[in-house]
Design an enzyme around this catalytic site. Structure first.
Site, PDB file in Angstrom:
ATOM      1  N   ARG A   1       0.963  -1.201  -0.087  1.00 19.56           N
ATOM      2  CA  ARG A   1      -0.101   0.002  -0.133  1.00 19.56           C
ATOM      3  C   ARG A   1       0.863   1.157   0.048  1.00 19.56           C
ATOM      4  O   ARG A   1       1.921   1.160   0.708  1.00 19.56           O
ATOM      5  CB  ARG A   1      -0.883   0.011   1.146  1.00 19.56           C
TER       6      ARG A   1
ATOM      7  N   GLU B   1      -3.857   7.433  -5.553  1.00 18.17           N
ATOM      8  CA  GLU B   1      -3.829   6.684  -6.784  1.00 18.17           C
ATOM      9  C   GLU B   1      -5.291   7.201  -7.611  1.00 18.17           C
ATOM     10  O   GLU B   1      -6.395   7.283  -7.255  1.00 18.17           O
ATOM     11  CB  GLU B   1      -4.186   5.235  -6.584  1.00 18.17           C
TER      12      GLU B   1
ATOM     13  N   HIS C   1      -0.833  -0.066  -9.985  1.00 19.81           N
ATOM     14  CA  HIS C   1      -1.765  -0.915  -9.032  1.00 19.81           C
ATOM     15  C   HIS C   1      -1.873  -2.258  -9.650  1.00 19.81           C
ATOM     16  O   HIS C   1      -3.257  -2.567 -10.009  1.00 19.81           O
ATOM     17  CB  HIS C   1      -2.534  -0.092  -8.275  1.00 19.81           C
TER      18      HIS C   1
HETATM   19  C1  DGY Z   1      -5.979  -6.079  -3.159  1.00 19.00           C
HETATM   20  O1  DGY Z   1      -6.875  -6.850  -3.574  1.00 19.00           O
HETATM   21  O2  DGY Z   1      -6.386  -5.695  -2.188  1.00 19.00           O
HETATM   22  C2  DGY Z   1      -5.121  -5.522  -4.222  1.00 19.00           C
HETATM   23  O3  DGY Z   1      -4.455  -4.517  -3.726  1.00 19.00           O
HETATM   24  C3  DGY Z   1      -5.703  -5.176  -5.619  1.00 19.00           C
HETATM   25  O4  DGY Z   1      -6.207  -6.393  -6.196  1.00 19.00           O
END
Ligand code: DGY
Length: 328
Positions: free
Chosen positions: A244, A273, A292
Protein backbone atom coordinates in the site's frame (compact mmCIF):
# COMPACT_ATOMS: atom_id res chain seq x y z
CA UNK A 1 -43.73 -14.26 -7.41
CA UNK A 2 -40.84 -13.66 -5.00
CA UNK A 3 -38.75 -10.56 -5.80
CA UNK A 4 -35.15 -11.37 -6.60
CA UNK A 5 -32.58 -9.55 -4.47
CA UNK A 6 -30.73 -6.69 -6.15
CA UNK A 7 -26.95 -6.50 -6.31
CA UNK A 8 -25.01 -3.35 -7.18
CA UNK A 9 -21.70 -4.01 -8.97
CA UNK A 10 -19.81 -0.73 -8.83
CA UNK A 11 -17.24 -1.50 -11.56
CA UNK A 12 -16.98 -3.89 -14.51
CA UNK A 13 -15.28 -6.96 -13.08
CA UNK A 14 -14.43 -10.08 -15.13
CA UNK A 15 -17.57 -11.38 -16.80
CA UNK A 16 -17.66 -14.73 -14.95
CA UNK A 17 -18.40 -12.93 -11.68
CA UNK A 18 -21.12 -10.82 -13.27
CA UNK A 19 -22.78 -13.84 -14.88
CA UNK A 20 -22.82 -15.82 -11.64
CA UNK A 21 -24.73 -12.97 -10.00
CA UNK A 22 -27.01 -12.33 -13.01
CA UNK A 23 -28.16 -15.94 -12.92
CA UNK A 24 -29.69 -15.38 -9.48
CA UNK A 25 -30.30 -11.70 -8.88
CA UNK A 26 -31.21 -8.37 -10.41
CA UNK A 27 -27.90 -6.75 -11.16
CA UNK A 28 -27.23 -3.05 -11.44
CA UNK A 29 -23.79 -2.49 -12.90
CA UNK A 30 -21.64 0.54 -13.51
CA UNK A 31 -20.63 0.11 -17.14
CA UNK A 32 -18.42 3.17 -17.24
CA UNK A 33 -14.64 2.82 -17.43
CA UNK A 34 -14.21 4.63 -14.16
CA UNK A 35 -15.34 4.28 -10.58
CA UNK A 36 -18.71 5.72 -9.59
CA UNK A 37 -18.45 9.17 -8.11
CA UNK A 38 -20.04 9.79 -4.73
CA UNK A 39 -23.29 11.16 -6.21
CA UNK A 40 -23.68 8.17 -8.51
CA UNK A 41 -22.91 5.70 -5.74
CA UNK A 42 -25.49 7.32 -3.46
CA UNK A 43 -28.09 7.13 -6.24
CA UNK A 44 -27.39 3.49 -7.18
CA UNK A 45 -27.08 2.06 -3.69
CA UNK A 46 -30.65 2.82 -2.55
CA UNK A 47 -32.61 -0.28 -1.54
CA UNK A 48 -30.05 -2.84 -2.73
CA UNK A 49 -29.36 -6.17 -0.98
CA UNK A 50 -25.67 -6.50 -1.73
CA UNK A 51 -22.81 -4.35 -3.00
CA UNK A 52 -19.90 -5.71 -4.99
CA UNK A 53 -17.39 -2.89 -4.76
CA UNK A 54 -13.77 -2.09 -5.59
CA UNK A 55 -10.92 -0.39 -3.72
CA UNK A 56 -11.85 3.13 -4.87
CA UNK A 57 -15.38 2.99 -3.47
CA UNK A 58 -15.56 4.56 -0.04
CA UNK A 59 -18.24 2.50 1.65
CA UNK A 60 -18.93 4.39 4.85
CA UNK A 61 -21.87 4.71 7.25
CA UNK A 62 -23.65 7.20 5.00
CA UNK A 63 -23.63 4.74 2.09
CA UNK A 64 -24.85 1.94 4.35
CA UNK A 65 -27.63 4.20 5.72
CA UNK A 66 -28.72 5.17 2.22
CA UNK A 67 -28.67 1.53 1.07
CA UNK A 68 -31.14 0.81 3.85
CA UNK A 69 -32.11 -2.26 5.84
CA UNK A 70 -31.96 -4.75 2.97
CA UNK A 71 -28.17 -4.46 2.67
CA UNK A 72 -26.68 -7.71 3.94
CA UNK A 73 -23.24 -7.88 2.40
CA UNK A 74 -20.55 -5.63 1.02
CA UNK A 75 -18.28 -7.85 -1.03
CA UNK A 76 -15.11 -6.20 -2.22
CA UNK A 77 -13.31 -7.28 -5.38
CA UNK A 78 -10.02 -7.03 -3.51
CA UNK A 79 -8.09 -8.53 -0.67
CA UNK A 80 -7.72 -5.21 1.14
CA UNK A 81 -10.81 -3.72 2.74
CA UNK A 82 -9.57 -0.43 4.17
CA UNK A 83 -12.16 1.43 2.04
CA UNK A 84 -15.02 -0.09 4.03
CA UNK A 85 -16.14 1.18 7.43
CA UNK A 86 -15.97 -2.14 9.28
CA UNK A 87 -17.29 -0.74 12.56
CA UNK A 88 -20.48 0.64 11.03
CA UNK A 89 -21.00 -2.57 9.07
CA UNK A 90 -20.61 -4.63 12.24
CA UNK A 91 -23.09 -2.46 14.13
CA UNK A 92 -25.61 -2.92 11.33
CA UNK A 93 -24.93 -6.65 11.01
CA UNK A 94 -23.73 -6.22 7.42
CA UNK A 95 -21.18 -8.83 6.38
CA UNK A 96 -17.98 -7.87 4.59
CA UNK A 97 -16.56 -10.24 2.02
CA UNK A 98 -13.13 -10.05 0.40
CA UNK A 99 -10.98 -12.14 -1.91
CA UNK A 100 -8.59 -13.53 0.73
CA UNK A 101 -5.22 -14.86 -0.33
CA UNK A 102 -6.03 -15.62 -3.93
CA UNK A 103 -3.66 -12.93 -5.21
CA UNK A 104 -0.60 -14.01 -3.20
CA UNK A 105 1.39 -15.78 -5.93
CA UNK A 106 0.48 -13.29 -8.67
CA UNK A 107 1.55 -10.35 -6.52
CA UNK A 108 4.77 -12.13 -5.58
CA UNK A 109 5.47 -12.68 -9.31
CA UNK A 110 5.19 -8.94 -9.85
CA UNK A 111 7.41 -8.13 -6.88
CA UNK A 112 10.07 -10.42 -8.26
CA UNK A 113 9.67 -8.95 -11.72
CA UNK A 114 10.34 -5.53 -10.24
CA UNK A 115 13.48 -6.79 -8.49
CA UNK A 116 14.75 -8.00 -11.86
CA UNK A 117 13.73 -4.80 -13.65
CA UNK A 118 15.48 -2.58 -11.13
CA UNK A 119 18.65 -4.61 -10.82
CA UNK A 120 19.10 -5.27 -14.53
CA UNK A 121 17.67 -1.91 -15.70
CA UNK A 122 15.19 -3.67 -17.98
CA UNK A 123 12.67 -0.82 -18.33
CA UNK A 124 15.44 1.71 -18.90
CA UNK A 125 17.15 -0.51 -21.48
CA UNK A 126 13.90 -0.96 -23.40
CA UNK A 127 13.44 2.81 -23.52
CA UNK A 128 17.04 3.24 -24.65
CA UNK A 129 16.51 1.00 -27.67
CA UNK A 130 13.13 2.54 -28.62
CA UNK A 131 14.55 6.05 -28.41
CA UNK A 132 17.21 5.06 -30.98
CA UNK A 133 20.00 5.63 -28.48
CA UNK A 134 21.60 2.24 -29.22
CA UNK A 135 24.15 3.26 -31.82
CA UNK A 136 27.30 1.14 -31.41
CA UNK A 137 26.15 -2.47 -31.12
CA UNK A 138 27.42 -4.57 -28.22
CA UNK A 139 29.21 -2.38 -25.76
CA UNK A 140 31.42 -3.40 -22.79
CA UNK A 141 29.91 -0.96 -20.31
CA UNK A 142 26.37 -0.51 -21.57
CA UNK A 143 23.58 -0.62 -18.97
CA UNK A 144 25.67 -2.16 -16.23
CA UNK A 145 23.36 -3.25 -13.47
CA UNK A 146 23.21 -5.06 -10.17
CA UNK A 147 23.08 -8.84 -9.85
CA UNK A 148 20.16 -10.54 -8.20
CA UNK A 149 21.93 -13.79 -7.27
CA UNK A 150 23.98 -13.75 -4.08
CA UNK A 151 22.38 -10.45 -3.03
CA UNK A 152 20.43 -9.82 0.15
CA UNK A 153 16.65 -9.57 -0.07
CA UNK A 154 15.02 -7.78 2.86
CA UNK A 155 11.31 -8.41 3.28
CA UNK A 156 9.27 -6.00 5.35
CA UNK A 157 6.34 -8.20 6.26
CA UNK A 158 6.56 -11.97 6.25
CA UNK A 159 2.98 -13.02 5.69
CA UNK A 160 1.74 -14.98 2.71
CA UNK A 161 3.04 -12.55 0.06
CA UNK A 162 6.39 -12.05 1.79
CA UNK A 163 6.90 -15.81 1.93
CA UNK A 164 5.89 -16.21 -1.71
CA UNK A 165 8.54 -13.63 -2.67
CA UNK A 166 11.06 -15.49 -0.48
CA UNK A 167 10.27 -18.75 -2.30
CA UNK A 168 11.15 -17.10 -5.62
CA UNK A 169 14.29 -15.51 -4.16
CA UNK A 170 15.55 -18.92 -3.03
CA UNK A 171 15.56 -20.03 -6.65
CA UNK A 172 17.78 -17.05 -7.47
CA UNK A 173 20.25 -17.88 -4.73
CA UNK A 174 19.49 -14.76 -2.68
CA UNK A 175 20.06 -14.44 1.02
CA UNK A 176 16.72 -13.69 2.67
CA UNK A 177 16.09 -11.63 5.77
CA UNK A 178 12.77 -10.33 7.04
CA UNK A 179 11.21 -7.96 9.51
CA UNK A 180 7.70 -8.26 10.83
CA UNK A 181 5.78 -6.46 13.53
CA UNK A 182 4.69 -9.44 15.58
CA UNK A 183 7.50 -11.89 15.52
CA UNK A 184 6.56 -15.13 17.18
CA UNK A 185 9.06 -17.75 18.23
CA UNK A 186 7.19 -20.38 16.22
CA UNK A 187 8.21 -18.50 13.08
CA UNK A 188 11.77 -19.65 13.58
CA UNK A 189 10.74 -23.19 12.73
CA UNK A 190 8.55 -22.30 9.82
CA UNK A 191 11.10 -20.01 8.26
CA UNK A 192 13.76 -22.67 7.97
CA UNK A 193 11.78 -23.58 4.86
CA UNK A 194 12.66 -20.22 3.33
CA UNK A 195 16.11 -20.06 4.91
CA UNK A 196 15.01 -16.61 6.07
CA UNK A 197 16.46 -14.86 9.08
CA UNK A 198 14.57 -12.38 11.25
CA UNK A 199 16.17 -8.93 11.56
CA UNK A 200 15.29 -5.72 13.34
CA UNK A 201 14.02 -3.12 10.86
CA UNK A 202 17.10 -0.88 11.04
CA UNK A 203 19.43 -3.81 10.46
CA UNK A 204 17.36 -5.04 7.53
CA UNK A 205 17.38 -1.58 5.98
CA UNK A 206 21.11 -1.19 6.41
CA UNK A 207 22.23 -4.49 4.87
CA UNK A 208 19.66 -5.38 2.18
CA UNK A 209 20.34 -4.94 -1.54
CA UNK A 210 16.66 -5.23 -2.42
CA UNK A 211 13.90 -4.33 0.02
CA UNK A 212 10.35 -5.44 -0.70
CA UNK A 213 7.47 -3.97 1.28
CA UNK A 214 4.99 -6.80 1.73
CA UNK A 215 3.27 -5.87 4.98
CA UNK A 216 -0.27 -4.61 5.33
CA UNK A 217 -1.17 -1.00 6.02
CA UNK A 218 -2.06 -0.33 9.64
CA UNK A 219 -1.31 2.26 12.33
CA UNK A 220 2.20 0.84 12.79
CA UNK A 221 3.12 0.65 9.11
CA UNK A 222 1.68 4.04 8.05
CA UNK A 223 4.69 6.09 6.81
CA UNK A 224 7.02 3.44 8.23
CA UNK A 225 9.45 4.18 5.42
CA UNK A 226 10.29 7.80 6.12
CA UNK A 227 13.44 9.89 5.70
CA UNK A 228 15.18 8.42 8.71
CA UNK A 229 14.62 4.87 7.50
CA UNK A 230 15.43 5.71 3.88
CA UNK A 231 18.75 7.19 4.95
CA UNK A 232 19.55 3.90 6.68
CA UNK A 233 19.47 2.06 3.34
CA UNK A 234 22.62 1.32 1.37
CA UNK A 235 23.19 3.83 -1.42
CA UNK A 236 23.25 0.91 -3.86
CA UNK A 237 19.99 -0.61 -2.62
CA UNK A 238 16.56 -0.72 -4.26
CA UNK A 239 13.11 -0.36 -2.72
CA UNK A 240 10.03 -2.16 -4.05
CA UNK A 241 6.46 -1.54 -2.84
CA UNK A 242 3.66 -3.90 -3.87
CA UNK A 243 1.57 -3.39 -0.74
CA UNK A 244 0.00 0.00 0.00
CA UNK A 245 1.31 3.44 -0.95
CA UNK A 246 0.84 4.97 2.48
CA UNK A 247 3.53 2.74 3.99
CA UNK A 248 6.09 5.02 2.32
CA UNK A 249 6.20 8.73 3.07
CA UNK A 250 6.30 9.55 -0.62
CA UNK A 251 7.82 13.02 -0.45
CA UNK A 252 10.64 11.62 1.72
CA UNK A 253 11.24 8.99 -0.92
CA UNK A 254 11.41 11.67 -3.62
CA UNK A 255 14.01 13.55 -1.57
CA UNK A 256 15.98 10.37 -0.83
CA UNK A 257 16.01 9.33 -4.50
CA UNK A 258 17.05 12.81 -5.64
CA UNK A 259 19.87 12.83 -3.12
CA UNK A 260 20.96 9.29 -3.97
CA UNK A 261 20.35 7.85 -0.53
CA UNK A 262 19.24 4.72 -2.41
CA UNK A 263 19.77 3.53 -5.99
CA UNK A 264 16.18 3.29 -7.12
CA UNK A 265 12.62 2.24 -6.40
CA UNK A 266 9.77 0.38 -8.06
CA UNK A 267 6.30 1.30 -6.92
CA UNK A 268 3.02 -0.40 -7.78
CA UNK A 269 1.10 1.59 -5.17
CA UNK A 270 1.01 5.25 -4.16
CA UNK A 271 -0.27 7.56 -1.47
CA UNK A 272 -2.79 8.87 -3.99
CA UNK A 273 -4.00 6.71 -6.88
CA UNK A 274 -3.86 7.55 -9.70
CA UNK A 275 -0.84 9.72 -8.99
CA UNK A 276 -1.39 13.35 -9.92
CA UNK A 277 0.62 14.72 -12.86
CA UNK A 278 2.36 17.03 -10.41
CA UNK A 279 3.89 14.08 -8.52
CA UNK A 280 7.68 14.49 -8.95
CA UNK A 281 8.14 10.71 -9.14
CA UNK A 282 6.80 10.86 -12.71
CA UNK A 283 9.81 12.85 -13.83
CA UNK A 284 12.42 10.80 -12.01
CA UNK A 285 14.64 8.35 -13.85
CA UNK A 286 15.56 6.01 -11.01
CA UNK A 287 11.99 4.81 -10.39
CA UNK A 288 9.64 2.36 -12.06
CA UNK A 289 5.98 3.29 -11.68
CA UNK A 290 3.11 0.84 -12.17
CA UNK A 291 -0.65 1.45 -11.95
CA UNK A 292 -1.47 -0.90 -9.01
CA UNK A 293 -1.40 -4.15 -10.99
CA UNK A 294 -0.14 -6.60 -8.34
CA UNK A 295 -3.05 -9.00 -8.77
CA UNK A 296 -3.57 -8.28 -12.44
CA UNK A 297 -3.32 -11.61 -14.22
CA UNK A 298 -6.24 -13.07 -16.20
CA UNK A 299 -6.59 -16.06 -13.93
CA UNK A 300 -6.26 -14.23 -10.61
CA UNK A 301 -8.68 -11.45 -11.53
CA UNK A 302 -11.13 -14.06 -12.78
CA UNK A 303 -10.84 -16.03 -9.51
CA UNK A 304 -11.30 -12.78 -7.59
CA UNK A 305 -14.54 -12.15 -9.50
CA UNK A 306 -15.74 -15.66 -8.73
CA UNK A 307 -14.94 -15.32 -5.02
CA UNK A 308 -16.52 -11.86 -4.73
CA UNK A 309 -19.70 -13.18 -6.37
CA UNK A 310 -19.73 -16.38 -4.28
CA UNK A 311 -19.40 -14.31 -1.09
CA UNK A 312 -22.62 -12.51 -2.00
CA UNK A 313 -24.50 -15.70 -2.84
CA UNK A 314 -23.36 -17.43 0.33
CA UNK A 315 -24.44 -14.56 2.56
CA UNK A 316 -27.76 -13.92 0.78
CA UNK A 317 -28.52 -17.65 1.03
CA UNK A 318 -27.62 -17.83 4.70
CA UNK A 319 -24.39 -19.80 4.22
CA UNK A 320 -22.11 -17.29 5.91
CA UNK A 321 -19.69 -20.02 6.89
CA UNK A 322 -18.85 -20.72 3.25
CA UNK A 323 -18.12 -17.07 2.50
CA UNK A 324 -14.71 -15.42 2.82
CA UNK A 325 -15.64 -12.79 5.36
CA UNK A 326 -13.67 -10.19 7.27
CA UNK A 327 -13.65 -11.31 10.89
CA UNK A 328 -15.82 -9.17 13.17
C1 DGY B 1 -6.11 -5.92 -3.25
O1 DGY B 1 -6.87 -6.82 -3.67
O2 DGY B 1 -6.18 -5.49 -2.10
C2 DGY B 1 -5.10 -5.40 -4.23
O3 DGY B 1 -4.45 -4.30 -3.76
C3 DGY B 1 -5.69 -5.17 -5.59
O4 DGY B 1 -5.98 -6.39 -6.15
Amino acid sequence: MIDRPTVLITRKIPINGIEILRSKYNVIINNKDRPLNRKELIKDVKGIDAILCVLQDKIDKEIMDIAGPNLKIISTFSTGYEHIDIESANIKGIRIGHTGNILTETTADLAFGLILCLGRRIVEADRFVRESKWKNGWCPDLMLGTDIHNKILGLIGFGKIGKAVAKRAMGFGMEIIYYKRNKQITDLDKNIKYKAKYCKLKELLSISDYIVIACSLNDDSYHLIDMENLKTMKKTAFLINISRGKIIKEMDLVFALRNKHLAGAALDVFEQEPIPKSNPLIRMKNVILLPHIGSSSYSTRSRMAEIAAANIINVLEGNDKKALLVQK
